[in-house]
Motif scaffolding. Structure first.
Motif, mmCIF file in Angstrom:
data_model
loop_
_atom_site.group_PDB
_atom_site.id
_atom_site.type_symbol
_atom_site.label_atom_id
_atom_site.label_comp_id
_atom_site.label_asym_id
_atom_site.label_seq_id
_atom_site.Cartn_x
_atom_site.Cartn_y
_atom_site.Cartn_z
ATOM 1 N N VAL A 110 -9.080 -2.300 -3.023
ATOM 2 C CA VAL A 110 -8.372 -1.029 -3.038
ATOM 3 C C VAL A 110 -8.146 -0.619 -4.487
ATOM 4 N N THR A 133 -6.627 4.359 2.802
ATOM 5 C CA THR A 133 -5.443 3.517 2.690
ATOM 6 C C THR A 133 -4.596 3.574 3.959
ATOM 7 N N LEU A 190 0.853 -1.189 0.000
ATOM 8 C CA LEU A 190 0.000 0.000 0.000
ATOM 9 C C LEU A 190 0.883 1.231 0.000
#
Length: 77
Positions: A50, A13, A6
């Motif tokens: 995501v 996030t 990430l």
């Protein structure tokens, strides 16, 4: 197996990274009206989708940097 890191600094996030870690296994990609998303599975078995702009897919050479000296493990005799 693909591993993702990430990298984005947006609110969602950052909260994912704090709760479940920075690295996750990529289970697949899915196209949604909001854009392309990666389905991730974290080490604690949490799953999340995501945006692909918020991750970096790691190559095997990147994995070696994460594993501390993988080839130096020898048995002393």
């Amino acid at each position: 197996m693909r591993v993702a890191k990430l990298i984005a600094e947006d609110k969602d996030t950052v909260s994912l990274r704090e709760e479940h870690g920075m690295y996750a296994e990529v289970l697949g990609l899915s196209e949604t009206p909001a854009g392309l998303h990666a389905r991730l599975k974290f080490g604690d078995d949490h799953r999340a989708a995501v945006r692909v702009q918020n991750i970096k897919i790691l190559q095997e050479s990147d994995w070696e940097k994460l594993i501390k000296q993988p080839s130096r493990k020898t048995v002393a005799g």
